[in-house]
Design an enzyme around this catalytic site. Structure first.
Site, PDB file in Angstrom:
ATOM      1  N   HIS A   1       0.511  -0.857   0.179  1.00 27.50           N
ATOM      2  CA  HIS A   1      -0.139   0.441  -0.022  1.00 27.50           C
ATOM      3  C   HIS A   1       0.989   0.929  -0.031  1.00 27.50           C
ATOM      4  CE1 HIS A   1      -3.624   2.188   0.250  1.00 27.50           C
ATOM      5  NE2 HIS A   1      -3.659   2.181   1.451  1.00 27.50           N
TER       6      HIS A   1
ATOM      7  N   HIS B   1      -2.169  -2.568  -9.819  1.00 28.22           N
ATOM      8  CA  HIS B   1      -3.240  -1.567  -8.407  1.00 28.22           C
ATOM      9  C   HIS B   1      -4.548  -2.488  -8.811  1.00 28.22           C
ATOM     10  CE1 HIS B   1      -5.900   1.756  -6.966  1.00 28.22           C
ATOM     11  NE2 HIS B   1      -4.533   1.574  -6.669  1.00 28.22           N
TER      12      HIS B   1
ATOM     13  N   ASP C   1       2.597   5.444  -6.780  1.00 28.72           N
ATOM     14  CA  ASP C   1       4.189   5.165  -6.430  1.00 28.72           C
ATOM     15  C   ASP C   1       4.869   4.862  -6.943  1.00 28.72           C
ATOM     16  OD1 ASP C   1       3.250   5.429  -3.388  1.00 28.72           O
ATOM     17  OD2 ASP C   1       2.456   3.200  -3.845  1.00 28.72           O
TER      18      ASP C   1
HETATM   19  N1  CMC Z   1       5.152  -6.890 -10.473  1.00 26.27           N
HETATM   20  C1  CMC Z   1       4.738  -8.496 -10.775  1.00 26.27           C
HETATM   21  N2  CMC Z   1       3.578  -9.087 -10.935  1.00 26.27           N
HETATM   22  C2  CMC Z   1       2.247  -8.892 -10.232  1.00 26.27           C
HETATM   23  C3  CMC Z   1       2.431  -6.928  -9.771  1.00 26.27           C
HETATM   24  C4  CMC Z   1       3.045  -6.717  -9.828  1.00 26.27           C
HETATM   25  N3  CMC Z   1       3.592  -5.380  -9.124  1.00 26.27           N
HETATM   26  N4  CMC Z   1       0.977  -6.896  -9.634  1.00 26.27           N
HETATM   27  C5  CMC Z   1       0.568  -7.821  -9.904  1.00 26.27           C
HETATM   28  N5  CMC Z   1       0.793  -8.535 -10.352  1.00 26.27           N
HETATM   29  C6  CMC Z   1       0.129 -10.174 -10.845  1.00 26.27           C
HETATM   30  C7  CMC Z   1       0.080 -11.118  -9.893  1.00 26.27           C
HETATM   31  O1  CMC Z   1       1.386 -11.767  -9.455  1.00 26.27           O
HETATM   32  C8  CMC Z   1      -0.881 -11.960 -10.959  1.00 26.27           C
HETATM   33  O2  CMC Z   1      -0.155 -13.322 -11.219  1.00 26.27           O
HETATM   34  P1  CMC Z   1      -1.109 -14.762 -11.628  1.00 26.27           P
HETATM   35  O3  CMC Z   1      -2.743 -13.861 -12.045  1.00 26.27           O
HETATM   36  O4  CMC Z   1       0.404 -15.183 -12.812  1.00 26.27           O
HETATM   37  O5  CMC Z   1      -1.404 -15.044 -10.221  1.00 26.27           O
HETATM   38  C9  CMC Z   1      -1.065 -10.795 -10.948  1.00 26.27           C
HETATM   39  O6  CMC Z   1      -0.481 -10.203 -11.915  1.00 26.27           O
HETATM   40  C10 CMC Z   1      -2.943  -9.830 -10.222  1.00 26.27           C
HETATM   41  O7  CMC Z   1      -2.593  -9.931  -9.260  1.00 26.27           O
HETATM   42  P2  CMC Z   1      -2.855  -9.808  -8.063  1.00 26.27           P
HETATM   43  O8  CMC Z   1      -1.615  -9.817  -6.731  1.00 26.27           O
HETATM   44  O9  CMC Z   1      -3.969 -10.441  -7.921  1.00 26.27           O
HETATM   45  O10 CMC Z   1      -3.176  -8.110  -7.567  1.00 26.27           O
HETATM   46  P3  CMC Z   1      -4.253  -7.387  -6.247  1.00 26.27           P
HETATM   47  O11 CMC Z   1      -5.183  -6.503  -7.798  1.00 26.27           O
HETATM   48  O12 CMC Z   1      -4.778  -8.150  -5.453  1.00 26.27           O
HETATM   49  O13 CMC Z   1      -2.719  -6.720  -6.042  1.00 26.27           O
HETATM   50  C11 CMC Z   1      -1.848  -4.939  -6.230  1.00 26.27           C
HETATM   51  C12 CMC Z   1      -2.496  -5.338  -6.550  1.00 26.27           C
HETATM   52  C13 CMC Z   1      -0.985  -3.270  -5.875  1.00 26.27           C
HETATM   53  C14 CMC Z   1      -1.241  -5.271  -4.244  1.00 26.27           C
HETATM   54  C15 CMC Z   1       0.216  -5.248  -6.441  1.00 26.27           C
HETATM   55  O14 CMC Z   1      -0.679  -4.887  -7.866  1.00 26.27           O
HETATM   56  C16 CMC Z   1       0.936  -4.866  -6.712  1.00 26.27           C
HETATM   57  O15 CMC Z   1       1.591  -5.935  -5.049  1.00 26.27           O
HETATM   58  N6  CMC Z   1       1.882  -4.106  -6.814  1.00 26.27           N
HETATM   59  C17 CMC Z   1       2.799  -4.138  -6.383  1.00 26.27           C
HETATM   60  C18 CMC Z   1       3.355  -2.957  -5.053  1.00 26.27           C
HETATM   61  C19 CMC Z   1       2.867  -1.096  -5.668  1.00 26.27           C
HETATM   62  O16 CMC Z   1       3.131  -0.915  -6.340  1.00 26.27           O
HETATM   63  N7  CMC Z   1       1.645  -1.008  -5.042  1.00 26.27           N
HETATM   64  C20 CMC Z   1       0.799   0.144  -4.821  1.00 26.27           C
HETATM   65  C21 CMC Z   1       0.027  -0.112  -5.381  1.00 26.27           C
HETATM   66  S1  CMC Z   1      -0.858   1.498  -5.873  1.00 26.27           S
HETATM   67  C22 CMC Z   1      -0.958   2.704  -4.423  1.00 26.27           C
HETATM   68  C23 CMC Z   1      -1.080   1.955  -2.971  1.00 26.27           C
HETATM   69  O17 CMC Z   1      -2.793   2.569  -2.763  1.00 26.27           O
HETATM   70  O18 CMC Z   1      -0.830   2.468  -1.892  1.00 26.27           O
END
Ligand code: CMC
Length: 429
Positions: free
Chosen positions: A268, A307, A363
């Site tokens: 986050h 996201h 970010d």
């Molecule tokens: N790098 C590599 N792969 C990713 C990433 C990433 N940053 N984000 C998602 N994926 C992949 C994930 O492995 C999954 O792949 P598969 O379908 O093969 O298992 C797919 O994309 C869907 O990911 P998810 O984890 O199910 O998606 P989510 O909606 O639960 O997670 C997130 C959203 C923001 C937590 C995630 O994209 C992430 O961890 N990003 C990196 C951390 C980040 O930059 N966070 C800041 C968010 S914006 C500011 C805020 O809201 O605070």
């Protein structure tokens, strides 16, 4: 048959149910009537991480993640970033309309004149270890404020809520700056109420022996824009935490301590800190292909990408990318920018990221700007908390006034053991 309904056939019993649809949504509680036997509990929905559950109605922030649209109270984020300022946007988020001149002046006055903190808070701050993370300090101290402002318990009194709103928005920068000064072993700098919100924050961070700290106006403006972009983002993890804790009707300082703790996590608000650490780890453009390969093999994430809601370029990231140029003209170019730009270029062309609709989020570039401005990396989540306090308060206020809200209390599917008799320790084998 009514048109705006959903007909469900329960194949276990052959019974049909007609549920009303409002705003493309059915009420989960309407499923409870679906039972096999009369004394069944009734059907529930199972939605870990709230992937498809609306927990509230809200009039504050609108996001269309597919199209990359973000609006506060109907105003596009790009227009607010260009034409508004942080305190005006804060008023908009909390009260629902842009302020008229007199309202704005009163608002700014009230925020400006609540910046001081009780002297005992400095003693609390002094108790932290010299290398304590400033976000850890902020989370603790903002919660401690509830013991200084006991009137904050009167959450049903609009006047009390108003006062806590002024206090929270004005004192967060003071707490954040004191946490920073503690971590670098410098004396605390008291607020200077002749300065603007952001200029005063910069003064509390960086003033040394000069009579008045003179912040660079381009950097003051850049920080103000960054604060606008981070002010609210509808029902994200920390805001849902704020609403969840607030629903127990605790005071707002305790609720904000919880919300800030949720923001601290690397998925986050801690992501901007994680981006910088990742760029340091990559070190040079030559190492990008092997880094991307590792990410694709599941050995870590490309921080600052992806996201839950945006499946397109995060509109905040576009504003920040443009802002970076203005900041770097003053501070000099952050050498890590080249690595970030190249990472973005490669990722946006790579099938792994394209298929999963992973784009840069807010970010990805914000940390580069903060670092160029002189903020240490562990201050980044703190910088997120200051403006997000506005969103937390707006959402808390909306939750308290919403007659449909009650104490937040999800259900579970119990998967554990059936009933069994207690075994004394000597007989446990
Ligand atoms: N790098 C590599 N792969 C990713 C990433 C990433 N940053 N984000 C998602 N994926 C992949 C994930 O492995 C999954 O792949 P598969 O379908 O093969 O298992 C797919 O994309 C869907 O990911 P998810 O984890 O199910 O998606 P989510 O909606 O639960 O997670 C997130 C959203 C923001 C937590 C995630 O994209 C992430 O961890 N990003 C990196 C951390 C980040 O930059 N966070 C800041 C968010 S914006 C500011 C805020 O809201 O605070």
């Amino acid at each position: 048959m009514a048109k705006d309904t959903l007909t469900i056939t329960d194949n276990r019993t052959g019974k049909q149910y007609e549920l009303p649809i409002t705003d493309d949504t059915i009420k989960a509680i309407d499923l409870r009537q679906i039972k096999v036997k009369d004394d069944d509990f009734g059907m529930m929905t199972y939605d870990p991480a709230f992937m498809n559950t609306a927990s509230t109605r809200s009039k504050i922030t609108f996001i269309d993640g597919e199209k990359g649209i973000l609006q506060y109270r109907g105003y596009p984020i790009e227009q607010l970033a260009e034409k508004s300022n942080f305190l005006e946007t804060a008023y908009l988020l909390i009260y629902g309309e842009l302020p008229k001149k007199k309202q704005y002046e009163e608002w700014v006055h009230n925020i400006t004149y609540h910046t001081l903190i009780h002297e005992n808070i400095k003693k609390l701050m002094d108790g932290f270890h010299h290398d304590a993370h400033p976000m850890g300090m902020l989370v603790s101290i903002v919660g401690a404020l509830s013991t200084f402002y006991v009137d904050a318990k009167n959450i049903d009194d609009p006047e009390s809520r108003k006062k806590q709103t002024f206090r929270l928005i004005s004192k967060m920068p003071t707490l954040a700056a004191f946490a920073y000064r503690h971590s670098v072993g410098r004396p605390y700098v008291y607020p200077d109420n002749d300065l603007s919100y952001c200029a005063n924050f910069m003064s509390m961070l960086w003033k040394m022996t000069e009579v008045q700290y003179q912040a660079n106006p381009t950097l003051v403006k850049a920080l103000d824009v960054l604060f606008i972009l981070h002010a609210d983002h509808e029902q994200n993890c920390s805001t849902s935490t704020m609403r969840g804790i607030g629903s127990s009707r605790v005071d707002p300082y305790s609720a904000i301590a919880g919300a800030a703790a949720a923001l601290y996590g690397p998925l986050h608000g801690g992501a901007n800190e994680a981006v910088l650490r990742m760029l340091d780890e990559i070190g040079s453009k030559n190492n990008i292909p092997s880094f991307i390969k590792d990410v694709k093999e599941g050995k870590g994430r490309l921080m600052g990408f992806g996201h839950r809601v945006y499946k397109n370029y995060d509109p905040r990231a576009s504003v920040i990318k443009a802002l970076a140029d203005e900041v770097f003209e003053v501070t000099g170019r952050n050498p890590k920018l080249d690595i970030a730009l190249e990472l973005e270029r490669i990722a946006l062309e790579d099938e792994y990221f394209v298929k999963r609709k992973l784009y840069p989020n807010v970010d990805f570039y914000s940390g580069l700007i903060y670092q160029a401005m002189g903020f240490p990396v562990d201050m980044f989540p703190v910088l997120f908390s200051i403006p997000r306090t506005v969103g937390w308060i707006a959402q808390w206020e909306e939750m308290l006034k919403d007659p449909e809200q009650k104490i937040a209390r999800p259900r579970q599917i119990y998967d554990g053991s059936g009933v069994r008799d207690f075994v004394v320790m000597s007989k446990r084998g």
